[in-house]
Design a protein around this motif. Structure first.
Motif, PDB file in Angstrom:
ATOM      1  N   PHE A   1       0.873  -1.172   0.000  1.00 43.83           N
ATOM      2  CA  PHE A   1       0.000   0.000   0.000  1.00 43.83           C
ATOM      3  C   PHE A   1       0.909   1.220   0.000  1.00 43.83           C
ATOM      4  O   PHE A   1       1.789   1.333   0.857  1.00 43.83           O
ATOM      5  N   VAL A   2       0.702   2.112  -0.953  1.00 45.55           N
ATOM      6  CA  VAL A   2       1.646   3.207  -1.175  1.00 45.55           C
ATOM      7  C   VAL A   2       0.967   4.563  -0.970  1.00 45.55           C
ATOM      8  O   VAL A   2      -0.130   4.797  -1.492  1.00 45.55           O
ATOM      9  N   VAL A   3       1.630   5.422  -0.213  1.00 41.88           N
ATOM     10  CA  VAL A   3       1.162   6.787   0.015  1.00 41.88           C
ATOM     11  C   VAL A   3       2.163   7.738  -0.644  1.00 41.88           C
ATOM     12  O   VAL A   3       3.351   7.668  -0.363  1.00 41.88           O
ATOM     13  N   LEU A   4       1.664   8.616  -1.522  1.00 37.75           N
ATOM     14  CA  LEU A   4       2.549   9.529  -2.236  1.00 37.75           C
ATOM     15  C   LEU A   4       2.259  10.988  -1.870  1.00 37.75           C
ATOM     16  O   LEU A   4       1.102  11.385  -1.710  1.00 37.75           O
ATOM     17  N   SER A   5       3.340  11.754  -1.771  1.00 33.76           N
ATOM     18  CA  SER A   5       3.222  13.207  -1.615  1.00 33.76           C
ATOM     19  C   SER A   5       3.088  13.843  -2.994  1.00 33.76           C
ATOM     20  O   SER A   5       3.205  13.176  -4.025  1.00 33.76           O
TER      21      SER A   5
ATOM     22  N   LEU B   1      -4.855  23.097  -2.457  1.00 39.82           N
ATOM     23  CA  LEU B   1      -3.679  22.411  -1.909  1.00 39.82           C
ATOM     24  C   LEU B   1      -3.756  20.896  -2.108  1.00 39.82           C
ATOM     25  O   LEU B   1      -2.727  20.219  -2.120  1.00 39.82           O
ATOM     26  N   ALA B   2      -4.967  20.359  -2.272  1.00 41.05           N
ATOM     27  CA  ALA B   2      -5.120  18.907  -2.443  1.00 41.05           C
ATOM     28  C   ALA B   2      -4.714  18.433  -3.834  1.00 41.05           C
ATOM     29  O   ALA B   2      -4.490  17.236  -4.047  1.00 41.05           O
ATOM     30  N   GLN B   3      -4.606  19.348  -4.792  1.00 37.66           N
ATOM     31  CA  GLN B   3      -4.404  18.922  -6.181  1.00 37.66           C
ATOM     32  C   GLN B   3      -3.012  18.335  -6.439  1.00 37.66           C
ATOM     33  O   GLN B   3      -2.848  17.509  -7.343  1.00 37.66           O
ATOM     34  N   GLY B   4      -2.013  18.722  -5.673  1.00 36.24           N
ATOM     35  CA  GLY B   4      -0.655  18.210  -5.900  1.00 36.24           C
ATOM     36  C   GLY B   4      -0.586  16.712  -5.728  1.00 36.24           C
ATOM     37  O   GLY B   4      -0.041  15.988  -6.581  1.00 36.24           O
ATOM     38  N   GLU B   5      -1.149  16.199  -4.627  1.00 32.76           N
ATOM     39  CA  GLU B   5      -1.151  14.756  -4.373  1.00 32.76           C
ATOM     40  C   GLU B   5      -2.031  14.017  -5.370  1.00 32.76           C
ATOM     41  O   GLU B   5      -1.712  12.899  -5.804  1.00 32.76           O
ATOM     42  N   ILE B   6      -3.154  14.631  -5.739  1.00 33.07           N
ATOM     43  CA  ILE B   6      -4.057  13.998  -6.703  1.00 33.07           C
ATOM     44  C   ILE B   6      -3.351  13.817  -8.049  1.00 33.07           C
ATOM     45  O   ILE B   6      -3.484  12.776  -8.704  1.00 33.07           O
ATOM     46  N   MET B   7      -2.553  14.794  -8.455  1.00 37.03           N
ATOM     47  CA  MET B   7      -1.847  14.707  -9.743  1.00 37.03           C
ATOM     48  C   MET B   7      -0.697  13.704  -9.688  1.00 37.03           C
ATOM     49  O   MET B   7      -0.510  12.906 -10.613  1.00 37.03           O
ATOM     50  N   SER B   8       0.095  13.712  -8.628  1.00 40.46           N
ATOM     51  CA  SER B   8       1.258  12.822  -8.558  1.00 40.46           C
ATOM     52  C   SER B   8       0.836  11.352  -8.521  1.00 40.46           C
ATOM     53  O   SER B   8       1.441  10.504  -9.187  1.00 40.46           O
TER      54      SER B   8
ATOM     55  N   THR C   1       4.305   5.674 -24.453  1.00 40.46           N
ATOM     56  CA  THR C   1       3.252   5.463 -25.460  1.00 40.46           C
ATOM     57  C   THR C   1       2.361   6.693 -25.574  1.00 40.46           C
ATOM     58  O   THR C   1       2.121   7.403 -24.591  1.00 40.46           O
ATOM     59  N   ASP C   2       1.843   6.909 -26.773  1.00 39.23           N
ATOM     60  CA  ASP C   2       0.927   8.034 -26.994  1.00 39.23           C
ATOM     61  C   ASP C   2      -0.358   7.857 -26.193  1.00 39.23           C
ATOM     62  O   ASP C   2      -0.969   8.833 -25.746  1.00 39.23           O
ATOM     63  N   GLU C   3      -0.766   6.588 -25.997  1.00 36.43           N
ATOM     64  CA  GLU C   3      -1.999   6.324 -25.262  1.00 36.43           C
ATOM     65  C   GLU C   3      -1.935   6.898 -23.853  1.00 36.43           C
ATOM     66  O   GLU C   3      -2.837   7.636 -23.427  1.00 36.43           O
ATOM     67  N   TYR C   4      -0.869   6.577 -23.111  1.00 40.11           N
ATOM     68  CA  TYR C   4      -0.797   7.032 -21.721  1.00 40.11           C
ATOM     69  C   TYR C   4      -0.364   8.491 -21.596  1.00 40.11           C
ATOM     70  O   TYR C   4      -0.712   9.154 -20.613  1.00 40.11           O
ATOM     71  N   ARG C   5       0.365   8.985 -22.609  1.00 39.83           N
ATOM     72  CA  ARG C   5       0.619  10.438 -22.624  1.00 39.83           C
ATOM     73  C   ARG C   5      -0.706  11.176 -22.748  1.00 39.83           C
ATOM     74  O   ARG C   5      -0.954  12.158 -22.054  1.00 39.83           O
ATOM     75  N   GLY C   6      -1.568  10.679 -23.643  1.00 42.62           N
ATOM     76  CA  GLY C   6      -2.858  11.330 -23.864  1.00 42.62           C
ATOM     77  C   GLY C   6      -3.759  11.240 -22.656  1.00 42.62           C
ATOM     78  O   GLY C   6      -4.379  12.231 -22.246  1.00 42.62           O
ATOM     79  N   ILE C   7      -3.840  10.047 -22.038  1.00 43.28           N
ATOM     80  CA  ILE C   7      -4.685   9.859 -20.847  1.00 43.28           C
ATOM     81  C   ILE C   7      -4.257  10.804 -19.729  1.00 43.28           C
ATOM     82  O   ILE C   7      -5.086  11.485 -19.109  1.00 43.28           O
ATOM     83  N   THR C   8      -2.939  10.867 -19.485  1.00 46.39           N
ATOM     84  CA  THR C   8      -2.444  11.693 -18.378  1.00 46.39           C
ATOM     85  C   THR C   8      -2.553  13.169 -18.691  1.00 46.39           C
ATOM     86  O   THR C   8      -2.903  13.981 -17.826  1.00 46.39           O
ATOM     87  N   ARG C   9      -2.292  13.525 -19.955  1.00 48.39           N
ATOM     88  CA  ARG C   9      -2.376  14.937 -20.342  1.00 48.39           C
ATOM     89  C   ARG C   9      -3.801  15.456 -20.163  1.00 48.39           C
ATOM     90  O   ARG C   9      -4.011  16.564 -19.644  1.00 48.39           O
ATOM     91  N   ARG C  10      -4.782  14.634 -20.579  1.00 45.20           N
ATOM     92  CA  ARG C  10      -6.181  15.062 -20.436  1.00 45.20           C
ATOM     93  C   ARG C  10      -6.558  15.213 -18.966  1.00 45.20           C
ATOM     94  O   ARG C  10      -7.258  16.154 -18.577  1.00 45.20           O
ATOM     95  N   PHE C  11      -6.094  14.286 -18.137  1.00 43.00           N
ATOM     96  CA  PHE C  11      -6.383  14.378 -16.698  1.00 43.00           C
ATOM     97  C   PHE C  11      -5.778  15.656 -16.109  1.00 43.00           C
ATOM     98  O   PHE C  11      -6.444  16.381 -15.359  1.00 43.00           O
ATOM     99  N   LEU C  12      -4.521  15.926 -16.433  1.00 36.53           N
ATOM    100  CA  LEU C  12      -3.849  17.115 -15.885  1.00 36.53           C
ATOM    101  C   LEU C  12      -4.502  18.399 -16.395  1.00 36.53           C
ATOM    102  O   LEU C  12      -4.621  19.378 -15.639  1.00 36.53           O
TER     103      LEU C  12
END
Length: 436
Positions: free
Chosen positions: A29-33, A113-120, A78-89
């Motif tokens: 189980f992983v917790v990220l900053s 302030l919550a958005q940093g952890e959500i993005m990482s 891959t373009d697929e995951y670049r696109g998925i992550t770019r759209r999310f960000l």
């Protein structure tokens, strides 16, 4: 396993963390900053919005977004995951821009302030999925909550998190955000003290983890301040109470509050170095090693206050009135020394110093010494260990000591000295207590 901002601060670091997680051989189980620097930028955005400077806020948002998009290009293959992550960000940065047209309060600031952890966390999970790893992202806002006293709601966290884990059973890697939570009213909030370390300890206790690991850029807790003293070493083992003393008195690697849930649950906490994963680090548990001094820590920016009053000699209520003065201004006291005619205290927050001093003058003559620091020696310092406190005082015999605190804990003896004497004191303590 908790990873701090520097551990996920670049695409290279995210890859290294992902490699660590998938090489464990058992579910983790992983917790990220948030990525290092992100929270500072989000605070800057909030400050501009408080000052009603939306254009300046947009400049910071645009700059941060450009930085993240560069990370996307470097992280994914891959373009697929670049696109998925770019759209999310893009959604997240558009969300940040939406605050530039609205009324801005502390509630909106906590959402920002919550958005940093959500993005990482989203970026790391997408990278792991792209590389075929069985990873799932869990939102901390679904199970992490504080109560009406702004303290973690342990029962709620335990019940909700275990419900989530049952629903998502069978994965190799579970990832969630550190620091962020909801408050008792369901609003987005954060854990403040200890941040992501606190999240990891609460989660570890809730799911009955085998071990809680805090991964930073240092190979465990050192026996002295490596920024000041030569040839410090990582401590192999600490009792929970020893670790709390060191954390409170200046060891920046850990916040004193964050290990309490682990201590109560009897789960060991291990401090590890992301840059040197093979290093053993420091294990913190409930085992007490007798007859050993473990480490020295220092807390800077201390102010000493002495109240002397011969007319209050042995008077009932004197100490209560003095301490109530500090309580009235929400100012915590670090050290206390008393005599028949007075009391000395130290504080690390002097925001209300003038008001406190004015009130204390009602009880006697007040003396203030600034530019002080607390040097704390931690280990098995039970009073029955003859000579242990003498070793510590002998090491700083040539340094003026303003106050000494001993006996309030079985684990420390503290000295209040001038900051200008700090380096000399720390080096002398290392030479005397550890090199020999």
């Amino acid at each position: 396993m908790k990873f701090g901002g520097t551990s996920v601060g670049t695409p290279e670091r995210m890859r290294e963390v992902s490699s660590l997680l998938t090489s464990c051989g058992e579910p983790v189980f992983v917790v990220l900053s948030a990525m290092s620097g992100t929270t500072n930028s989000l605070v800057e955005i909030s400050n501009h919005l408080y000052k009603k400077s939306p254009e300046k806020a947009k400049e910071v948002i645009d700059s941060l977004e450009a930085s993240y998009m560069r990370h996307v290009e470097n992280l994914y293959s891959t373009d697929e995951y670049r696109g998925i992550t770019r759209r999310f960000l893009c959604e997240k940065f558009d969300y940040l821009r939406s605050f530039t047209t609205e009324l801005f309060t502390s509630f909106e600031e906590k959402s920002i302030l919550a958005q940093g952890e959500i993005m990482s966390t989203n970026m790391v999970v997408n990278y792991m999925k792209e590389n075929g790893f069985d990873a799932v992202l869990l939102s901390a806002l679904d199970f992490m909550r504080t109560d009406k006293n702004d303290e973690p709601d342990a029962k709620y966290i335990h019940d909700r998190l275990n419900e989530v884990m049952e629903r998502e059973a069978g994965h190799q890697v579970y990832v969630t955000q550190g620091f962020i939570c909801r408050n008792a009213y369901g609003e987005t909030d954060n854990l403040k003290r200890g941040g992501s370390d606190y999240s990891a300890s609460l989660i570890g206790a809730a799911i009955g983890a085998e071990e809680i690991q805090i991964w930073t850029d240092i190979d465990g807790m050192h026996n002295n301040d490596p920024r000041v003293v030569d040839k410090t070493e990582a401590i192999s083992q600490l009792h929970f109470d020893e670790a709390a003393e060191l954390a409170y008195f200046g060891a920046k690697i850990l916040h004193p509050t964050c290990i309490q849930p682990a201590k109560h649950a009897g789960i060991p906490v291990r401090l590890k170095n992301t840059m040197q994963p093979e290093a053993p680090g420091t294990i913190i548990n409930n085992e007490r090693v007798r007859g050993k001094i473990k480490a020295v820590a220092v807390k800077d920016n201390i102010t000493a206050i002495k109240v002397k009053s011969s007319r209050m000699l042995l008077a009932t209520g004197f100490l209560r009135k003095v301490f109530e003065t500090f309580e009235g201004y929400q100012t915590a006291i670090d050290m206390v020394a008393t005599s028949e005619v007075g009391v000395s205290m130290s504080i690390d927050n002097d925001v209300h110093l003038n008001e406190i001093v004015d009130e204390l003058k009602n009880y006697g003559t007040v003396t203030v010494d600034k530019g002080m620091c607390i040097v704390c020696v931690v280990g098995d310092l039970d009073w029955s260990n003859v000579g242990f406190e003498t070793m510590a005082t002998e090491a700083i015999k040539n340094i003026p000591v303003r106050m000494i605190s001993y006996g309030g804990s079985n684990y420390n003896i503290s000295f209040l000295i001038r900051e200008t004497d700090k380096k000399r004191a720390l080096q002398s303590l290392s030479d005397t207590l550890f090199d020999n």
